[in-house]
Motif scaffolding. Structure first.
Motif, PDB file in Angstrom:
ATOM      1  N   ILE A  99       0.782  -1.048   0.107  1.00  0.00           N
ATOM      2  CA  ILE A  99      -0.033  -0.152   0.061  1.00  0.00           C
ATOM      3  C   ILE A  99       0.925   1.119  -0.160  1.00  0.00           C
ATOM      4  O   ILE A  99       0.545   2.492  -0.691  1.00  0.00           O
ATOM      5  CB  ILE A  99      -0.868  -0.149   1.288  1.00  0.00           C
ATOM      6  CG1 ILE A  99      -1.858  -1.347   1.132  1.00  0.00           C
ATOM      7  CG2 ILE A  99      -1.645   1.354   1.124  1.00  0.00           C
ATOM      8  CD1 ILE A  99      -2.899  -1.370  -0.104  1.00  0.00           C
ATOM      9  N   SER A 100       1.975   1.231   0.542  1.00  0.00           N
ATOM     10  CA  SER A 100       2.787   2.528   0.806  1.00  0.00           C
ATOM     11  C   SER A 100       3.320   3.208  -0.408  1.00  0.00           C
ATOM     12  O   SER A 100       3.026   4.450  -0.614  1.00  0.00           O
ATOM     13  CB  SER A 100       3.968   2.120   1.571  1.00  0.00           C
ATOM     14  OG  SER A 100       3.822   1.691   2.977  1.00  0.00           O
ATOM     15  N   PRO A 101       3.632   2.521  -1.456  1.00  0.00           N
ATOM     16  CA  PRO A 101       4.090   3.230  -2.760  1.00  0.00           C
ATOM     17  C   PRO A 101       2.915   4.108  -3.312  1.00  0.00           C
ATOM     18  O   PRO A 101       2.867   4.975  -4.007  1.00  0.00           O
ATOM     19  CB  PRO A 101       4.682   2.105  -3.560  1.00  0.00           C
ATOM     20  CG  PRO A 101       5.185   1.055  -2.579  1.00  0.00           C
ATOM     21  CD  PRO A 101       3.761   1.129  -1.529  1.00  0.00           C
ATOM     22  N   LEU A 102       1.820   3.281  -3.294  1.00  0.00           N
ATOM     23  CA  LEU A 102       0.328   3.972  -3.713  1.00  0.00           C
ATOM     24  C   LEU A 102       0.247   5.197  -3.125  1.00  0.00           C
ATOM     25  O   LEU A 102      -0.293   6.119  -3.834  1.00  0.00           O
ATOM     26  CB  LEU A 102      -0.806   2.958  -3.685  1.00  0.00           C
ATOM     27  CG  LEU A 102      -0.417   1.541  -4.357  1.00  0.00           C
ATOM     28  CD1 LEU A 102      -1.529   0.463  -3.925  1.00  0.00           C
ATOM     29  CD2 LEU A 102      -0.586   1.918  -5.923  1.00  0.00           C
ATOM     30  N   TYR A 103       0.150   5.215  -1.746  1.00  0.00           N
ATOM     31  CA  TYR A 103      -0.179   6.573  -1.052  1.00  0.00           C
ATOM     32  C   TYR A 103       0.944   7.490  -1.275  1.00  0.00           C
ATOM     33  O   TYR A 103       0.834   8.699  -1.252  1.00  0.00           O
ATOM     34  CB  TYR A 103      -0.593   6.316   0.195  1.00  0.00           C
ATOM     35  CG  TYR A 103      -1.809   5.685   0.286  1.00  0.00           C
ATOM     36  CD1 TYR A 103      -3.243   6.579   0.240  1.00  0.00           C
ATOM     37  CD2 TYR A 103      -2.237   4.361   0.343  1.00  0.00           C
ATOM     38  CE1 TYR A 103      -4.322   6.115   0.321  1.00  0.00           C
ATOM     39  CE2 TYR A 103      -3.416   3.973   0.363  1.00  0.00           C
ATOM     40  CZ  TYR A 103      -4.581   4.664   0.454  1.00  0.00           C
ATOM     41  OH  TYR A 103      -5.853   4.274   0.531  1.00  0.00           O
ATOM     42  N   ALA A 104       2.259   7.150  -1.233  1.00  0.00           N
ATOM     43  CA  ALA A 104       3.597   7.998  -1.414  1.00  0.00           C
ATOM     44  C   ALA A 104       3.325   8.713  -2.835  1.00  0.00           C
ATOM     45  O   ALA A 104       3.998   9.705  -2.831  1.00  0.00           O
ATOM     46  CB  ALA A 104       4.722   7.164  -0.933  1.00  0.00           C
ATOM     47  N   PHE A 105       3.399   7.924  -3.667  1.00  0.00           N
ATOM     48  CA  PHE A 105       3.351   8.261  -4.997  1.00  0.00           C
ATOM     49  C   PHE A 105       1.892   7.968  -5.788  1.00  0.00           C
ATOM     50  O   PHE A 105       2.108   7.276  -6.896  1.00  0.00           O
ATOM     51  CB  PHE A 105       4.502   7.698  -5.986  1.00  0.00           C
ATOM     52  CG  PHE A 105       5.857   7.781  -5.158  1.00  0.00           C
ATOM     53  CD1 PHE A 105       6.508   8.826  -5.225  1.00  0.00           C
ATOM     54  CD2 PHE A 105       6.301   6.904  -4.274  1.00  0.00           C
ATOM     55  CE1 PHE A 105       7.809   8.979  -4.519  1.00  0.00           C
ATOM     56  CE2 PHE A 105       7.616   6.916  -3.583  1.00  0.00           C
ATOM     57  CZ  PHE A 105       8.353   7.984  -3.795  1.00  0.00           C
ATOM     58  N   PRO A 106       1.138   8.765  -5.363  1.00  0.00           N
ATOM     59  CA  PRO A 106      -0.519   8.712  -6.259  1.00  0.00           C
ATOM     60  C   PRO A 106      -0.343   9.334  -7.659  1.00  0.00           C
ATOM     61  O   PRO A 106       0.264  10.069  -7.913  1.00  0.00           O
ATOM     62  CB  PRO A 106      -1.108   9.205  -5.111  1.00  0.00           C
ATOM     63  CG  PRO A 106      -0.312  10.446  -4.701  1.00  0.00           C
ATOM     64  CD  PRO A 106       0.930   9.909  -4.578  1.00  0.00           C
ATOM     65  N   ASP A 396       0.291  21.085 -11.082  1.00  0.00           N
ATOM     66  CA  ASP A 396      -0.135  19.995 -10.965  1.00  0.00           C
ATOM     67  C   ASP A 396       0.787  19.304 -10.164  1.00  0.00           C
ATOM     68  O   ASP A 396       0.342  18.073  -9.494  1.00  0.00           O
ATOM     69  CB  ASP A 396      -0.131  19.516 -12.576  1.00  0.00           C
ATOM     70  CG  ASP A 396      -1.068  20.168 -13.433  1.00  0.00           C
ATOM     71  OD1 ASP A 396      -2.117  20.831 -13.019  1.00  0.00           O
ATOM     72  OD2 ASP A 396      -1.163  19.818 -14.628  1.00  0.00           O
ATOM     73  N   LEU A 397       1.827  19.698 -10.097  1.00  0.00           N
ATOM     74  CA  LEU A 397       3.195  18.747  -9.352  1.00  0.00           C
ATOM     75  C   LEU A 397       2.568  18.524  -7.867  1.00  0.00           C
ATOM     76  O   LEU A 397       3.121  17.702  -7.133  1.00  0.00           O
ATOM     77  CB  LEU A 397       4.281  19.444  -9.420  1.00  0.00           C
ATOM     78  CG  LEU A 397       5.130  19.319 -10.296  1.00  0.00           C
ATOM     79  CD1 LEU A 397       4.817  19.944 -11.855  1.00  0.00           C
ATOM     80  CD2 LEU A 397       6.676  19.844 -10.321  1.00  0.00           C
ATOM     81  N   ALA A 398       1.828  19.498  -7.243  1.00  0.00           N
ATOM     82  CA  ALA A 398       1.197  19.297  -6.137  1.00  0.00           C
ATOM     83  C   ALA A 398       0.658  17.881  -5.650  1.00  0.00           C
ATOM     84  O   ALA A 398       0.541  17.472  -4.413  1.00  0.00           O
ATOM     85  CB  ALA A 398       0.215  20.397  -5.709  1.00  0.00           C
ATOM     86  N   GLY A 399       0.307  17.115  -6.734  1.00  0.00           N
ATOM     87  CA  GLY A 399      -0.269  15.986  -6.630  1.00  0.00           C
ATOM     88  C   GLY A 399       0.408  14.706  -6.858  1.00  0.00           C
ATOM     89  O   GLY A 399       0.215  13.676  -6.606  1.00  0.00           O
ATOM     90  N   PHE A 400       1.847  14.917  -7.053  1.00  0.00           N
ATOM     91  CA  PHE A 400       2.800  14.062  -7.549  1.00  0.00           C
ATOM     92  C   PHE A 400       3.128  13.098  -6.222  1.00  0.00           C
ATOM     93  O   PHE A 400       3.240  11.915  -6.365  1.00  0.00           O
ATOM     94  CB  PHE A 400       4.087  14.410  -8.045  1.00  0.00           C
ATOM     95  CG  PHE A 400       4.017  14.908  -9.538  1.00  0.00           C
ATOM     96  CD1 PHE A 400       2.583  15.124 -10.146  1.00  0.00           C
ATOM     97  CD2 PHE A 400       4.892  14.896 -10.332  1.00  0.00           C
ATOM     98  CE1 PHE A 400       2.566  15.323 -11.367  1.00  0.00           C
ATOM     99  CE2 PHE A 400       4.935  15.484 -11.792  1.00  0.00           C
ATOM    100  CZ  PHE A 400       3.570  15.632 -12.157  1.00  0.00           C
ATOM    101  N   SER A 401       3.273  13.777  -5.156  1.00  0.00           N
ATOM    102  CA  SER A 401       3.456  13.031  -3.867  1.00  0.00           C
ATOM    103  C   SER A 401       3.554  13.887  -2.757  1.00  0.00           C
ATOM    104  O   SER A 401       4.069  14.870  -2.615  1.00  0.00           O
ATOM    105  CB  SER A 401       5.067  12.462  -4.100  1.00  0.00           C
ATOM    106  OG  SER A 401       5.346  11.741  -2.772  1.00  0.00           O
ATOM    107  N   PRO A 402       2.880  13.127  -1.646  1.00  0.00           N
ATOM    108  CA  PRO A 402       2.760  13.800  -0.505  1.00  0.00           C
ATOM    109  C   PRO A 402       3.981  14.195   0.463  1.00  0.00           C
ATOM    110  O   PRO A 402       4.128  14.891   1.285  1.00  0.00           O
ATOM    111  CB  PRO A 402       1.719  13.054   0.388  1.00  0.00           C
ATOM    112  CG  PRO A 402       1.766  11.687  -0.131  1.00  0.00           C
ATOM    113  CD  PRO A 402       2.230  12.080  -1.648  1.00  0.00           C
TER     114      PRO A 402
END
Length: 453
Positions: A99-106, A396-402
């Motif tokens: 799950i981690s990669p999916l939330y770290a790099f959505p 758009d980069l704001a959504g690349f990774s938290p």
């Protein structure tokens, strides 16, 4: 996550759990379960496409399939009792790794535009015939109100692999952060049919230094859907990547971005923006005649982010054709702005993190930007500070990774705020309607710090 990804990941984790917990269903239906696992993996690859964040799930799925085919229908899978704790820890680790990669790099997601129009888009090359070396040829991306379209939305970029590699380089980020840009979905139709039921204001959009002209797709599509034509300029050699019609590939040209250089170089960006506007208004050019004949040439605005925000500000000051402008977290690189320079509607949106850096005074560049920020405290100017935002929050980069965002950042909420404010501002000052839209929105959102002069 996409539909088949969710099914694939969820089914894999449930199956692994049933094996570890010795559920009888895993033994009794091991073959159908294994075939379902394989089928979901294939569907995820074919329909939702590959992205590296799912690699851990692929590995886990293969392990699950192997375990299923080693089970026997009449006996339990045997784990030594000493491994009970190990099984639990292993299961938790499997979930974490999956799950981690999916939330770290959505995958960055854009809300569907809310206007009455569909959105059309096309790339256009503008040739500066006065320059023999053609160094000032420009690529622009047009967004415009469109109707009666069928088929799929266009890709996020013509050369997505080239863009993501160059963007990673210019931003100093590992490729993994930009590696899934090819999965970003737009809401624009390539060469969509131009709406012809009314005329529309024209906006000139300028990107940030080292970025790209589609960096604010979330915003430009929204504006187009509400009846605006937008020309998003790609500043050659200053953007992450420029791809010309002849497939000539021009990456960002490295340079020393000193304050003196930035002040002088912005004069070139202003000239480039003026060239783009001149070209669009030239009735002899037929590449975009169907779009431009729907433009009301008395209603022209400018908006930009970062260095492009400065360009939009000076375009407002120096170009009589520009009637209103928005600067999104842009330092005022260029000549000093004097009292009385800003006589037309102007909106400055700053990130809370940017203002914090200006006030802390640790970086001389931010100190100077803070001083210049006060130069625009002039009658009629709006200044907003958006909470829980940084410089990249306006793109758009704001959504690349938290992982690269400020604390408590919510890029979807920020996008919605930027869209509502910018739409209300241009509706009021270019279309002459919704004259209290910005004030009404700000009154409902007390978390946004507002200064109105």
């Amino acid at each position: 996550m996409r539909f088949f990804e969710i099914l694939f990941i969820g089914f894999t984790l449930l199956t692994l759990g049933s094996i570890i917990l010795k559920f009888d269903v895993a033994k009794r239906y091991r073959k159908p379960i294994a075939m379902t696992e394989i089928g979901l993996m294939i569907l995820s690859l074919l329909i939702d496409s590959y992205r590296w964040q799912i690699i851990p799930t692929y590995g886990l799925a293969i392990l699950v399939i192997v375990l299923l085919f080693t089970l026997k229908s009449k006996e339990e899978i045997r784990f030594p009792k000493s491994l009970v704790v190990g099984k639990i820890v292993g299961a938790l680790l499997a979930i974490l790794v999956t799950i981690s990669p999916l939330y770290a790099f959505p995958i960055t997601q854009f809300k569907a535009p809310s206007g009455n129009y569909e959105v059309g888009t096309r790339s256009v090359m503008l040739t500066n015939n006065k320059n023999k070396k053609n160094e000032k040829d420009m690529m622009i991306q047009l967004y415009y109100p469109s109707v009666d379209n069928k088929g799929k939305f266009t890709d996020y970029s013509v050369d997505i692999d080239g863009l993501r590699h160059e963007l990673a380089r210019t931003q100093g980020m590992p490729d993994m952060i930009t590696g899934h840009m090819n999965q970003i979905k737009t809401h624009s139709y390539l060469d969509g049919k131009v709406a012809s039921d009314e005329t529309f204001p024209l906006l000139i959009f300028s990107h940030g230094m080292t970025l790209y002209n589609r960096q604010n797709t979330f915003q430009l599509e929204e504006l187009a859907s509400h009846g605006y034509v937008i020309a998003a300029v790609n500043y050659t050699k200053d953007s992450a990547l420029t791809l010309f019609e002849n497939q000539a590939y021009v990456p960002y040209e490295d340079k020393d971005l000193t304050l003196d250089y930035l002040d002088k170089h912005n004069l070139e960006w202003q000239a480039d923006a003026r060239f783009v506007l001149d070209s669009l208004l030239d009735k002899k050019n037929k590449k975009y005649d169907d779009v431009m004949k729907q433009v009301d040439t008395d209603k022209i605005g400018a908006l930009g982010h970062s260095y492009g925000g400065a360009t939009s500000t000076y375009s407002l000051i120096n170009d009589d054709r520009i009637k209103a402008a928005i600067n999104m977290d842009g330092g005022f690189y260029g000549p000093a702005i004097k009292e009385g320079d800003i006589t037309k509607p102007f909106l400055l949106m700053n990130a809370s993190d940017t203002i914090k850096n200006m006030k802390e005074g640790k970086d001389p560049l931010f100190v100077e930007c803070g001083i210049r920020n006060d130069q625009v405290n002039q009658p009629g100017v709006y200044k907003l500070i958006l909470p829980n935002t940084d410089h990249g929050s306006f793109t758009d980069l704001a959504g690349f990774s938290p992982l690269i965002a400020v604390k408590n950042a919510d890029y979807k909420k920020t996008f919605e705020t930027i869209n509502q404010v910018s739409l209300g501002f241009f509706d009021q000052h270019l279309k002459g309607k919704n004259k209290k839209a910005v004030d009404s929105f700000l009154n409902e959102h007390k978390d946004i710090k507002v200064e109105k002069y």
